[in-house]
Motif scaffolding. Structure first.
Motif, PDB file in Angstrom:
ATOM      1  N   ASP A   9      20.362 -18.139  12.238  1.00  0.00           N
ATOM      2  CA  ASP A   9      20.027 -17.621  10.911  1.00  0.00           C
ATOM      3  C   ASP A   9      21.306 -17.380  10.138  1.00  0.00           C
ATOM      4  O   ASP A   9      21.948 -16.350  10.294  1.00  0.00           O
ATOM      5  CB  ASP A   9      19.236 -16.322  11.047  1.00  0.00           C
ATOM      6  N   GLU A  10      21.660 -18.330   9.291  1.00  0.00           N
ATOM      7  CA  GLU A  10      22.924 -18.225   8.574  1.00  0.00           C
ATOM      8  C   GLU A  10      22.829 -17.307   7.369  1.00  0.00           C
ATOM      9  O   GLU A  10      23.842 -16.904   6.810  1.00  0.00           O
ATOM     10  CB  GLU A  10      23.371 -19.615   8.117  1.00  0.00           C
ATOM     11  N   THR A  11      21.628 -16.919   6.963  1.00  0.00           N
ATOM     12  CA  THR A  11      21.512 -16.026   5.814  1.00  0.00           C
ATOM     13  C   THR A  11      22.149 -14.675   6.103  1.00  0.00           C
ATOM     14  O   THR A  11      22.424 -13.908   5.188  1.00  0.00           O
ATOM     15  CB  THR A  11      20.039 -15.813   5.435  1.00  0.00           C
ATOM     16  N   GLN A  12      22.388 -14.368   7.386  1.00  0.00           N
ATOM     17  CA  GLN A  12      23.013 -13.098   7.722  1.00  0.00           C
ATOM     18  C   GLN A  12      24.530 -13.155   7.611  1.00  0.00           C
ATOM     19  O   GLN A  12      25.202 -12.150   7.787  1.00  0.00           O
ATOM     20  CB  GLN A  12      22.616 -12.683   9.156  1.00  0.00           C
ATOM     21  N   ALA A  62      23.337 -16.716  -7.469  1.00  0.00           N
ATOM     22  CA  ALA A  62      23.503 -17.382  -6.176  1.00  0.00           C
ATOM     23  C   ALA A  62      23.439 -16.340  -5.070  1.00  0.00           C
ATOM     24  O   ALA A  62      24.240 -15.404  -5.047  1.00  0.00           O
ATOM     25  CB  ALA A  62      24.851 -18.110  -6.133  1.00  0.00           C
ATOM     26  N   THR A  63      22.478 -16.480  -4.159  1.00  0.00           N
ATOM     27  CA  THR A  63      22.342 -15.522  -3.073  1.00  0.00           C
ATOM     28  C   THR A  63      21.778 -16.192  -1.831  1.00  0.00           C
ATOM     29  O   THR A  63      20.872 -17.024  -1.923  1.00  0.00           O
ATOM     30  CB  THR A  63      21.441 -14.338  -3.477  1.00  0.00           C
ATOM     31  N   THR A  64      22.303 -15.804  -0.672  1.00  0.00           N
ATOM     32  CA  THR A  64      21.766 -16.284   0.596  1.00  0.00           C
ATOM     33  C   THR A  64      20.647 -15.390   1.105  1.00  0.00           C
ATOM     34  O   THR A  64      20.026 -15.690   2.117  1.00  0.00           O
ATOM     35  CB  THR A  64      22.869 -16.336   1.670  1.00  0.00           C
ATOM     36  N   ASP A  65      20.386 -14.288   0.407  1.00  0.00           N
ATOM     37  CA  ASP A  65      19.379 -13.323   0.833  1.00  0.00           C
ATOM     38  C   ASP A  65      18.108 -13.483   0.002  1.00  0.00           C
ATOM     39  O   ASP A  65      17.070 -13.916   0.511  1.00  0.00           O
ATOM     40  CB  ASP A  65      19.952 -11.902   0.697  1.00  0.00           C
ATOM     41  N   GLY A  66      18.158 -13.122  -1.269  1.00  0.00           N
ATOM     42  CA  GLY A  66      17.007 -13.275  -2.146  1.00  0.00           C
ATOM     43  C   GLY A  66      16.115 -12.063  -2.241  1.00  0.00           C
ATOM     44  O   GLY A  66      15.121 -12.084  -2.972  1.00  0.00           O
ATOM     45  N   SER A  67      16.460 -10.994  -1.513  1.00  0.00           N
ATOM     46  CA  SER A  67      15.614  -9.796  -1.552  1.00  0.00           C
ATOM     47  C   SER A  67      16.187  -8.712  -2.451  1.00  0.00           C
ATOM     48  O   SER A  67      15.661  -7.587  -2.461  1.00  0.00           O
ATOM     49  CB  SER A  67      15.436  -9.241  -0.132  1.00  0.00           C
ATOM     50  N   GLU A  68      17.254  -9.023  -3.206  1.00  0.00           N
ATOM     51  CA  GLU A  68      17.931  -8.009  -4.004  1.00  0.00           C
ATOM     52  C   GLU A  68      17.135  -7.675  -5.270  1.00  0.00           C
ATOM     53  O   GLU A  68      17.056  -8.498  -6.184  1.00  0.00           O
ATOM     54  CB  GLU A  68      19.332  -8.489  -4.414  1.00  0.00           C
TER      55      GLU A  68
END
Length: 379
Positions: free
Chosen positions: A170-173, A114-120
């Motif tokens: 931008d809530e991913t931040q 589960a991630t709000t970013d996705g670039s990891e």
């Protein structure tokens, strides 16, 4: 210091809310509905599991993923052990975080990402490791993110993270923001219902969304403090060290999330513990430097330029305690014997998920109000 006048000034709150936190809290119900639709479109409802997983592993960065793992543990822990995989690394940046499967993980286990970013890159490597071990992998991540591309198809199932209905922020931040939790949590609820670890069919998820909407109506910025439980709690916690005491399986993760969100969004220290162990764990705090009556002899000192000292305040979050037994009377007696004020929250009747949703919603709104009304956060 808390500017309490700001709490009843909706326009001023809106100006102070540069991160869109109030909108995120208000749209939590809509995020649940969107996330449930994404889960259905991803094919979760059509899955035909061969049996329950032996264990559930949860990985992801930040407060939202931590809250997801904690809530899944509270709801599904009786059916299968739930373990959060904590990241390691030299920095909290997405590119520096690493995750590793425990040595025992294998083909009968389920990995949830589960991630709000996705670039990891570390999460993509974890998914690859899980695939080689035979683990089932399901990820919730932003659409068209590197993680989605790495996992989708051969390595596992991906559900696109529900984005805010209003795309102006931008809530991913802000992984601690109110909407992020439900965007990640809801598809995993649908999945775990399908594999038989908990009960979260579409009708229950609809009730959760409705309960979040009801909480938003009661806690919104247009509702005055005297009839707004979130604003009332925020005002009560001004210049306080919150001791968040929880009772009931659903209240425990809600309390831990409240402490985490207070720190991350509002810059406020707080301690969370479960009853009855909270009483000996925090009892000394009620009699020490944080006691309500500490330093009474300095009544005549000049307070104009001096920051007010924190004083302990108990926040009692209650769900239905197991077996009907309750330590709440003992908690109240201990607090009152030390002249420590108490704030109490208890959800209305409903399913376990509805109760959790209400506790999380009210405390999320309270944390947001504290963040916005804190000195220096507005003009």
């Amino acid at each position: 210091m808390l500017d309490e006048s700001l709490l009843d000034a909706p326009e001023a709150l809106a100006r102070a809310d540069r991160r869109g936190l109030l909108r995120g809290a208000a749209e939590a119900g809509a995020r649940v509905r969107t996330a449930a639709r994404h889960a259905a479109e991803a094919g979760i409802a059509e899955l035909k599991p061969e049996g329950r997983p032996r264990a559930v592993l949860v990985a992801g960065p930040g407060t939202a993923a931590t809250g997801v793992a904690d809530l899944i543990g509270a709801l599904a822990g009786a059916s299968a052990p739930v373990t959060r995989l904590h990241p390691t690394g030299v920095a909290p940046a997405a590119g520096a975080l690493l995750w590793a499967l425990p040595g025992w993980a294998g083909s009968v286990d389920l990995l949830l990402i589960a991630t709000t970013d996705g670039s990891e890159p570390g999460l993509a490597l974890l998914a690859e490791q899980a695939y080689r071990r035979g683990c089932t992998v399901v990820a919730v991540a932003p659409q068209r993110s590197p993680l989605t591309e790495a996992v989708d198809g051969a390595h596992g199932l991906v559900v696109p993270m529900a984005t805010p209905p209003n795309e102006m922020y931008d809530e991913t931040q802000a992984a601690a923001s109110p909407g992020a939790l439900w965007a990640l949590f809801t598809p995993l609820l649908a999945l775990l219902d399908r594999v038989g670890l908990l009960e979260a069919p579409p009708e229950i998820l609809a009730k959760v969304a409705d309960r979040l909407d009801q909480a938003a109506e009661r806690c919104g910025p247009a509702i005055a403090t005297y009839s707004n439980p979130a604003k009332t709690l925020a005002a009560e916690l001004a210049d306080s060290l919150p001791l968040i005491w929880t009772e009931g399986p659903g209240a425990a993760p809600a309390g831990r999330r409240f402490a985490a969100v207070l720190a991350e969004l509002a810059g406020r220290p707080a301690l969370a513990a479960e009853l009855p162990e909270a009483l000996p764990a925090h009892g000394v705090l009620l009699a020490g430097d944080f006691a309500a009556g500490a330093d009474p002899e300095d009544f005549f000192r000049d307070r104009v330029e001096e920051q007010q000292a924190l004083r302990a305040r108990v926040v009692l979050l209650r769900d239905r305690p197991s077996g009907g037994l309750t330590a709440a009377p003992a908690a109240r007696e201990l607090a009152l014997s030390h002249d420590t004020p108490i704030s109490e929250l208890e959800p209305d009747e409903g399913t376990d998920l509805e109760s959790i949703a209400e506790l999380v919603a009210v405390t999320d709104f309270a944390a947001v109000y504290l963040a916005l009304a804190a000195s220096g956060d507005h003009e």
